[in-house]
Design a protein around this motif. Sequence first.
Motif, PDB file in Angstrom:
ATOM      1  N   ALA A  26       0.825  -1.215   0.000  1.00 12.20           N
ATOM      2  CA  ALA A  26       0.000   0.000   0.000  1.00 12.20           C
ATOM      3  C   ALA A  26       0.855   1.260   0.000  1.00 12.20           C
ATOM      4  CB  ALA A  26      -0.932  -0.018   1.211  1.00 12.20           C
ATOM      5  N   THR A  27       1.997   1.217   0.701  1.00 12.98           N
ATOM      6  CA  THR A  27       2.860   2.400   0.742  1.00 12.98           C
ATOM      7  C   THR A  27       3.425   2.702  -0.648  1.00 12.98           C
ATOM      8  OG1 THR A  27       3.449   1.809   2.999  1.00 12.98           O
ATOM      9  CG2 THR A  27       4.873   3.405   1.891  1.00 12.98           C
ATOM     10  N   ALA A  28       3.829   1.641  -1.348  1.00 14.79           N
ATOM     11  CA  ALA A  28       4.360   1.825  -2.706  1.00 14.79           C
ATOM     12  C   ALA A  28       3.277   2.397  -3.621  1.00 14.79           C
ATOM     13  CB  ALA A  28       4.863   0.500  -3.247  1.00 14.79           C
ATOM     14  N   VAL A  29       2.064   1.893  -3.490  1.00 15.78           N
ATOM     15  CA  VAL A  29       0.953   2.381  -4.314  1.00 15.78           C
ATOM     16  C   VAL A  29       0.700   3.852  -4.013  1.00 15.78           C
ATOM     17  CG1 VAL A  29      -1.551   2.181  -4.697  1.00 15.78           C
ATOM     18  CG2 VAL A  29      -0.124   0.121  -4.606  1.00 15.78           C
ATOM     19  N   ARG A  30       0.710   4.183  -2.728  1.00 15.42           N
ATOM     20  CA  ARG A  30       0.471   5.576  -2.334  1.00 15.42           C
ATOM     21  C   ARG A  30       1.523   6.503  -2.956  1.00 15.42           C
ATOM     22  NH1 ARG A  30       2.616   8.881   1.434  1.00 15.42           N
ATOM     23  NH2 ARG A  30       1.253  10.536   2.211  1.00 15.42           N
ATOM     24  N   LYS A  31       2.801   6.125  -2.791  1.00 17.59           N
ATOM     25  CA  LYS A  31       3.880   6.983  -3.301  1.00 17.59           C
ATOM     26  C   LYS A  31       3.799   7.139  -4.817  1.00 17.59           C
ATOM     27  CE  LYS A  31       7.342   6.319   0.308  1.00 17.59           C
ATOM     28  NZ  LYS A  31       8.561   5.630   0.716  1.00 17.59           N
TER      29      LYS A  31
END
Lengths: 313, 496
Positions: free
Chosen positions: B105-110
């Motif tokens: 999710a963090t990668a998607v957010r960034k």
Amino acid sequence: MLTFLVRRVTAGLVLLYVLATAAFAMMSLTGADAARNIAGTMATSEQIAAKRHQLGLDRPWIGQYGQWLTHAVRGDFGTSWFGGDSVSESLVLKAPVSLSIVVSGLLLATVLSAVLGVAAAVRRGWLDRVVQATAIVGYAVPSFLMALLLSATLAVQLGWLPATGYVPLASSPSDWLRSITLPAVSLAIGAIAATAQQVRGSVIDVLRQDFVRTLRSRGLSERRVLFRYVLRNAAPPALTVLSLQFISLVGGAVVIEKVFGLPGVGSAAVTATINGDTPLVMGVVVYLVLIVVAVNLLVDLAYGWLNPKVRVR
Amino acid sequence: MAGAALTLVAVSACGRSGATASATGDDTLTLSIGNAHTGWDLASAALGDNIQYYEPVFDSLVRLDPEARPHPNLATSWSYDRDRTALTMRLRKDVRFTDGTALDATAVRKSLLHTKEGTNEAAGKLRAIDSVEVVNPRTVVLHLSAPDPQLVANLGDPSGMIASPGDLTAKGGPVGSGPYVLDKAATTNGSTYAFTRNPDYWNPKAYPFDKIVIKNVSDPTARLNALLSGQVDWARITPQTARYAKGHGLGVRAHADSVEGLYIWDRTGRTVPALGKVKVRQALNHAFDRKTIVEKLNLGYATATSQLATAGSTWYEKSLESNYAYDPAKARRLLAEAGYPHGFTVTMPDVSSVAPGQQVVMVQALEDIGIKVKVDKIPFTRLFTALQSGEYPMSWFKLQSGQPWDFIQSELTRGAAWNPAKDFDPKLNRMIDKAQRARGGAQTAAFRAINSYLQDNAFNAPWDVLDAVQGNSKRIKVTPRAFVSAVPISNMAPAG
């Protein structure tokens, strides 16, 4: 000879500066909105304004030019606004493509125009008429039309040579030769026609001169008279035409690269100009001016070698 | 650029045979794209034909089927909240970027926020996203400033492609979790891009070719020659060369792409008061012989229409297809009723460099109903800027209309790129607002009402829906996707 060389180099640098300044000014006058082109047709005015600010296009053009010039004199031509590639690296990749077809075309034109021009001048008669007629047709047909015809017949119809694309010399010399043959021939035909006519005329003029008659009367062979004396005297005007043809070939390469889908400087110049990609256009301008200046310098040196009187001018 | 790209008309060279075997081997798919690559940073990503550059290396949150309906991909499921301003997406497990980083999710957010900060078309499609919340490694919530009926579908294009947080700007080349990796040794920036399989890709069946090669060839004749000589397997071609390509053993496919016609930019009558009157704009709609334009100018690669929606989109109404029949007498009558019995004079940009036939037909048709046209010479490089800035009251043009929300965003809202007059129609704005917040069948009905309203009020005078025409070698089969000019690589497979 050194003074001659220094004068020519200085003149070349002045020409480079003037043309670069003019090109930069014209890029800002064309109205091509690079920021809008990069942002795409669906971008809002805010997005376009942000892009314009990012590229520095909201500053006066003289400031933009000053910045470009200070970087350029250090050899830094910046990055393309489209794609973000380094302009210098991009030119290093594209220059061999353009030079391959232009230099091959020029070599082809030099050899064939010399052979045809001399043959027509010496033999005259039907051969002369055929060479002249062919030269007129060759000169009249635009290189892009020749390129389309060659591509449609030899590449698409017969499959002898590739219709598009470029193979680097280092990857495969034979494939490189195959990939540049049709573009180089398309480019060369007009140059062959123009230069062959010039060679023919010059050789005929020299053959009529008194010193040739004197040489013949001294018992020199026709072959020796032709190759040792006549050609050397007939060469300078042909060299002038050939140097002009080179510049014309560089211009013609722009269209030929498009027709054969070649990733050269010419096709990059067209796309960059349409998009308003100033860093790439300026890189191309500098590259082309340097090539033309270098060729003119070589021609001047050749003149000097052929005729020492030229050096003192 | 790609969304409404104007394509130059190609004139075919002549020839006889058409080789159809691939020049690069059976497991290689070779494409030729006319648009130049805009770099690997998704913040700079353009859409339309450019999609094919990004698809091999970046995987998207959803996958679109041929009708452009979203299906699970990196996101296995998704749902909206009551207000439709929070989109919760569950993410697939065990997906890794090619630099070894796990997709979470963090990668998607960034990645999404990085793309949104860009200034190109992909960024524009994420405009509604306010923030991206990481709920847990497998769950992400996209918070929107207002409902965006097209957002999920847009996440199937470069807007929803996810790049590794390790190299979002792609300085060292693209780092994604897509089906292929860029083969830098076989790639020449600006001309040829080669891709080999990503051995860790989770869904290799969706991509049957072992290698993809994309060649950037801007000239349409060169693209056709590359197809005919077997150097490439797929390329966009032109209606003028389609019959020739078909006759030489190539597959030719065409699908609805952009709406062509007379675009009325000054609907408020700011520079040409007559255009502010509905009857005048309706008169313009009766001035064009659409069938003849389709048959003679576009060689049948178009569909005559008088509505702005393309068939297959949710707001398309068959009943609106053939209103505004070709009727110059009625057009003159409407002009007289509007107070312009002798017509009026209008200055339009010269578009002969991109649409010479259309220019001739358009000027003649307008003069037939009494409107005098002054054609203003303008360099092509200035055309888009001039039109978007409202320099001309009307012109020939073509724009992709796609799904209704995309159309509204690009042509109707106050900030829309193709709404130069920034005209403010309170009734239309209320209709848009209602459609934006509606759901399901009510939303479809609301969009159709907008379509009907646009036609009744003659916002533009559309002539036809132009086809995107493509040629392909017989060794591959191709399934186009609705509302995009290019065909996704996942929609190409070996013919056998």
